[in-house]
Design an enzyme around this catalytic site. Structure first.
Site, mmCIF file in Angstrom:
data_model
loop_
_atom_site.group_PDB
_atom_site.id
_atom_site.type_symbol
_atom_site.label_atom_id
_atom_site.label_comp_id
_atom_site.label_asym_id
_atom_site.label_seq_id
_atom_site.Cartn_x
_atom_site.Cartn_y
_atom_site.Cartn_z
ATOM 1 N N HIS A 34 -18.425 39.263 55.439
ATOM 2 C CA HIS A 34 -18.840 39.197 54.037
ATOM 3 C C HIS A 34 -17.855 38.357 53.212
ATOM 4 O O HIS A 34 -18.263 37.419 52.504
ATOM 5 C CB HIS A 34 -18.924 40.623 53.484
ATOM 6 C CG HIS A 34 -19.385 40.724 52.073
ATOM 7 N ND1 HIS A 34 -20.668 41.086 51.734
ATOM 8 C CD2 HIS A 34 -18.732 40.513 50.892
ATOM 9 C CE1 HIS A 34 -20.797 41.087 50.424
ATOM 10 N NE2 HIS A 34 -19.630 40.752 49.885
ATOM 11 N N GLU A 35 -16.576 38.690 53.295
ATOM 12 C CA GLU A 35 -15.580 38.002 52.474
ATOM 13 C C GLU A 35 -15.360 36.561 52.923
ATOM 14 O O GLU A 35 -15.203 35.662 52.089
ATOM 15 C CB GLU A 35 -14.258 38.780 52.506
ATOM 16 C CG GLU A 35 -14.327 40.157 51.895
ATOM 17 C CD GLU A 35 -14.752 40.137 50.433
ATOM 18 O OE1 GLU A 35 -14.444 39.156 49.731
ATOM 19 O OE2 GLU A 35 -15.400 41.099 49.998
ATOM 20 N N HIS A 38 -18.052 34.359 51.509
ATOM 21 C CA HIS A 38 -17.798 34.015 50.106
ATOM 22 C C HIS A 38 -16.927 32.765 50.039
ATOM 23 O O HIS A 38 -17.219 31.817 49.297
ATOM 24 C CB HIS A 38 -17.066 35.165 49.398
ATOM 25 C CG HIS A 38 -17.937 36.287 48.955
ATOM 26 N ND1 HIS A 38 -19.163 36.107 48.364
ATOM 27 C CD2 HIS A 38 -17.735 37.634 48.987
ATOM 28 C CE1 HIS A 38 -19.691 37.289 48.061
ATOM 29 N NE2 HIS A 38 -18.849 38.226 48.445
#
Length: 219
Positions: A34-35, A38
């Site tokens: 997820h990170e 980003h």
């Protein structure tokens, strides 16, 4: 003392210990993807901040906030270290922030699809063994629902969740600025909502429906 340690060792429930370790591994995997996504989205839009701070990494230790991780297990809600993003690098800052924010939840849905595919391959072609059965269950019943849950949860349009940045692209510039200034207080609101159990059924149903749709594609 040695006798006591031997008795303690024999009394430990290693199936529960294994479950706990596998659950933590799934959390690390889902948060890390997820990170990192980003940061990759921001880099693709011209912002090298995450890259310069070594956040484009699949090393979970670069992304884990230990207090946020602990809350995830205790309260069912937590967080990772936010990937640093400088919207001044974006040609269109609001749109760039929205795309960067959306990359996280999308990556979780894609990760769920990937692990559904892996579980299907194991189901069809892998010879049965205890280890393979554990891997199958981890993929299908831990990683997939956790990744779907993380993706759906982050789409809630409350700051500091990703959904707030996606919805904020529709706001006038002055309202957008105010929303970003008060973003830090949204965390307290989310904690209160979580502890009070508000909206839990709605969120749970949404996660289950998405999981069900994806499951039916593969099974």
């Amino acid at each position: 003392m040695l006798h006591y340690l031997q008795n303690l060792f024999q009394a430990m429930d290693f199936s529960s210990l294994t479950d706990a370790v596998l659950r933590v591994a799934a959390v690390f995997l889902c948060l890390t993807v997820h990170e990192t996504c980003h940061g990759l989205a921001a880099l693709a839009l011209g912002d090298p901040t995450a890259k310069s701070m070594h956040r484009l990494s699949l090393n979970p230790l670069r992304h884990i906030d230990w207090f946020g991780l602990a809350l995830m297990f205790v309260a069912g809600f937590g967080w990772a270290k936010p990937v640093p993003v400088n919207p001044n690098y974006f040609r269109k800052p609001k749109q760039g922030m929205a795309i960067t924010a959306l990359a996280g939840p999308i990556s979780n849905i894609l990760l769920a699809i990937l692990f559904l595919g892996i579980s299907r391959v194991i189901y069809l072609y892998a010879p049965y063994s205890d280890g393979m059965n554990t891997l199958f269950n981890w993929c299908l019943y831990t990683v997939v629902p956790m990744s779907v849950g993380m993706g759906i949860f982050n789409l809630i349009p409350l700051p500091p969740l990703d959904g707030s940045k996606v919805v904020a692209v529709l706001l006038p510039d002055d309202a957008y600025g105010k929303l970003m200034r008060y973003e830090r207080y949204g965390l307290l609101l989310l904690l209160a909502i979580t502890w009070l159990g508000l909206g839990g059924n709605l969120l749970g149903n949404a996660i289950y429906r998405v999981y069900e749709v994806l499951f039916n594609i593969f099974y």
